[in-house]
Design a protein around this motif. Structure first.
Motif, mmCIF file in Angstrom:
data_model
loop_
_atom_site.group_PDB
_atom_site.id
_atom_site.type_symbol
_atom_site.label_atom_id
_atom_site.label_comp_id
_atom_site.label_asym_id
_atom_site.label_seq_id
_atom_site.Cartn_x
_atom_site.Cartn_y
_atom_site.Cartn_z
ATOM 1 N N SER A 31 0.842 -1.195 0.000
ATOM 2 C CA SER A 31 0.000 0.000 0.000
ATOM 3 C C SER A 31 0.878 1.246 0.000
ATOM 4 C CB SER A 31 -0.910 0.009 1.229
ATOM 5 O OG SER A 31 -1.605 1.241 1.326
ATOM 6 N N ASN A 32 0.498 2.199 -0.823
ATOM 7 C CA ASN A 32 1.231 3.464 -0.848
ATOM 8 C C ASN A 32 1.176 4.191 0.484
ATOM 9 O OD1 ASN A 32 2.256 3.574 -3.541
ATOM 10 N ND2 ASN A 32 0.174 3.937 -4.278
ATOM 11 N N SER A 33 0.185 3.862 1.310
ATOM 12 C CA SER A 33 0.062 4.533 2.600
ATOM 13 C C SER A 33 1.217 4.198 3.530
ATOM 14 C CB SER A 33 -1.261 4.149 3.277
ATOM 15 O OG SER A 33 -1.278 2.770 3.600
ATOM 16 N N ALA B 282 4.353 7.838 7.673
ATOM 17 C CA ALA B 282 3.038 7.513 7.114
ATOM 18 C C ALA B 282 1.922 7.819 8.111
ATOM 19 C CB ALA B 282 2.997 6.039 6.715
ATOM 20 N N HIS B 283 2.138 7.480 9.376
ATOM 21 C CA HIS B 283 1.115 7.755 10.383
ATOM 22 C C HIS B 283 1.018 9.249 10.686
ATOM 23 C CE1 HIS B 283 -0.373 3.784 11.509
ATOM 24 N NE2 HIS B 283 0.839 3.354 11.196
ATOM 25 N N ALA C 288 -1.154 10.605 8.026
ATOM 26 C CA ALA C 288 -2.543 10.151 8.174
ATOM 27 C C ALA C 288 -3.269 10.863 9.298
ATOM 28 C CB ALA C 288 -2.566 8.636 8.412
ATOM 29 N N LEU D 209 -4.469 2.355 9.563
ATOM 30 C CA LEU D 209 -4.477 2.943 8.228
ATOM 31 C C LEU D 209 -5.582 2.365 7.360
ATOM 32 C CD1 LEU D 209 -0.624 3.052 7.565
ATOM 33 C CD2 LEU D 209 -2.117 4.957 8.235
ATOM 34 N N LYS E 133 -6.841 5.081 4.380
ATOM 35 C CA LYS E 133 -5.575 5.292 3.674
ATOM 36 C C LYS E 133 -5.151 4.078 2.840
ATOM 37 C CE LYS E 133 -5.116 9.391 5.336
ATOM 38 N NZ LYS E 133 -5.245 10.579 4.450
ATOM 39 N N MET E 134 -5.929 3.006 2.902
ATOM 40 C CA MET E 134 -5.563 1.801 2.150
ATOM 41 C C MET E 134 -6.583 1.497 1.052
ATOM 42 S SD MET E 134 -3.819 -0.839 4.834
ATOM 43 C CE MET E 134 -2.048 -0.702 5.093
ATOM 44 N N ASP F 72 -5.936 1.730 -1.969
ATOM 45 C CA ASP F 72 -5.230 1.212 -3.138
ATOM 46 C C ASP F 72 -5.048 -0.301 -3.094
ATOM 47 O OD1 ASP F 72 -3.542 1.447 -0.965
ATOM 48 O OD2 ASP F 72 -1.780 2.024 -2.134
#
Length: 387
Positions: free
Chosen positions: A28-30, A52-53, A56, A166, A346-347, A349
């Motif tokens: 995942s890009n997240s 990442a977090h 987010a 996420l 955020k996921m 994708d």
């Protein structure tokens, strides 16, 4: 229909290059890092994960990590044990240090929440064995031995959470200011005045940051309901609460006929950190504690169950088997549910959990446990056969 069609993507959108190993995988890009590198190269992946977090959480004005100021105020309601400096907010977003005083949006007497009536049989993760759906425990814990159609669960959606998943399916809980501040007395009165409410389930977010409020509400309900009135107290939580408060909440669930549903996100602490922003050792300790303290006190209606969301590329059959093996080391009879993932927060994708992965995870779990169930089955026909 447009929403569901958007979940069906070309395989190329699921495959990305891991920022650590450089291999093309389901990433995942997240996060930007594959499962294998998260676990085996955690020190190298940690900075990427924490960034990442931070991204987010910043749009919700939430701190990137649980604050650990040397001179702040301790909040020990959950396992994060935030130490909050003057002007800072805790990880859950509910507590702030204002001039050296810990000010909270959730206390024994009020909390930000949204409550609604959910007709039985609900979409509860324990519906496949709970009294409301099956009559299990009748007449002490169920209105009817044939289920409770015509009755309701009061679903209490609590704003704020001590995790930061996420893939969160209820991420609106982060909009804490949108939550209506409800007094404990008002919530109790609403339950007691409606004799069609036979259970109350706390979820969100997650109930842990609100346990003082929840325990107080439950206490008033149990003390003021009529002797024959059935009101089961249930939880859907991540399980990372202060053990003393978790034990008290479990005692109330026990006497009421309620069920505690642990969402075991991952087995690996490193993977849990990557997906949810924090580690999970306390989760598993609390799970075992509730079993040791209460399981044998009420064998006719299991007090404890677990669920795991099958996140493609991350929470796979290997991870599920480790969780199932842990549960089985306690008791093979503990009910366990696997849930099919759909893209959210955020996921977005990632795909719906592929059918092959679903059935492999089920087979692995059933090697160790006697009672394994698949939830979110309606997603199967929209899922790819395999990656």
């Amino acid at each position: 229909m447009v929403i569901w069609v958007s979940f069906i993507r070309d395989k190329k959108t699921w495959i990305n290059t891991c920022m650590i190993c450089g291999e093309e995988k389901v990433v995942s890009n997240s996060i930007g890092v594959c499962k294998e590198c998260i676990i085996t190269h955690f020190n190298e992946a940690r900075e990427i994960i924490e960034r990442a977090h931070k991204i987010a959480r910043e749009s919700f004005s939430l701190p990137p990590k649980p604050p650990k100021s040397r001179s702040g105020l301790l909040c020990n309601i959950c396992s994060n044990n935030c130490i909050i400096e003057d002007g800072e907010v805790g990880y859950c977003g509910l507590r702030r240090n204002i001039g050296g005083k810990l000010v909270s949006l959730s206390t024994q007497n009020y909390a930000p929440l949204y409550a609604y009536l959910d007709p039985h049989i609900t979409n509860c993760c324990a519906a496949w064995f709970c009294p409301a759906a099956t009559g299990l425990g009748y007449p002490k814990y169920a209105v009817s031995k044939n289920g409770e159609r015509g009755y309701y669960n009061l679903a209490v959606f609590l704003y704020g959470c001590n995790f930061s998943c996420l893939f969160c399916q209820n991420w609106d809980h982060k909009n804490i200011k949108q939550g209506k501040i409800v007094r404990s007395k008002d919530l109790v009165n609403n339950v007691l005045m409606n004799d069609k409410i036979t259970c109350i389930c706390y979820f969100g977010g997650s109930p842990e940051p609100h346990l003082p409020f929840i325990i107080n509400v439950n206490k008033m309900i149990l003390e003021n309901k009529t002797e024959k009135r059935i009101i089961r107290i249930c939880y859907e939580w991540n399980g990372a609460g202060n053990p003393m408060l978790v034990k008290k909440a479990a005692e109330q669930a026990l006497v009421s006929g309620g069920i505690i549903k642990f969402d075991l996100k991952a087995f690996s602490p490193e993977l849990n950190y990557a997906l949810c922003g924090v580690r999970n050792e306390v989760v598993y300790n609390n799970f075992k504690m509730i079993y040791d303290e209460f399981w044998h006190e009420r064998l006719d209606v299991p007090i404890l169950t677990a669920t795991t969301l099958l996140v493609p590329g991350y929470v796979d059959a290997d991870e599920v088997e480790k969780i199932a093996r842990f549960i089985a080391s306690i008791d093979r009879n503990i009910p366990y549910s696997l849930l099919i993932f759909h893209p959210d927060f955020k996921m977005r994708d990632l795909p719906i959990t592929p059918q092959k992965e679903v059935y492999e995870a089920l087979d692995r779990a059933r090697k160790h446990l006697k009672n394994v169930y698949l939830g979110n089955k309606f997603l199967l026909h929209m899922a790819p056969a395999q990656l």
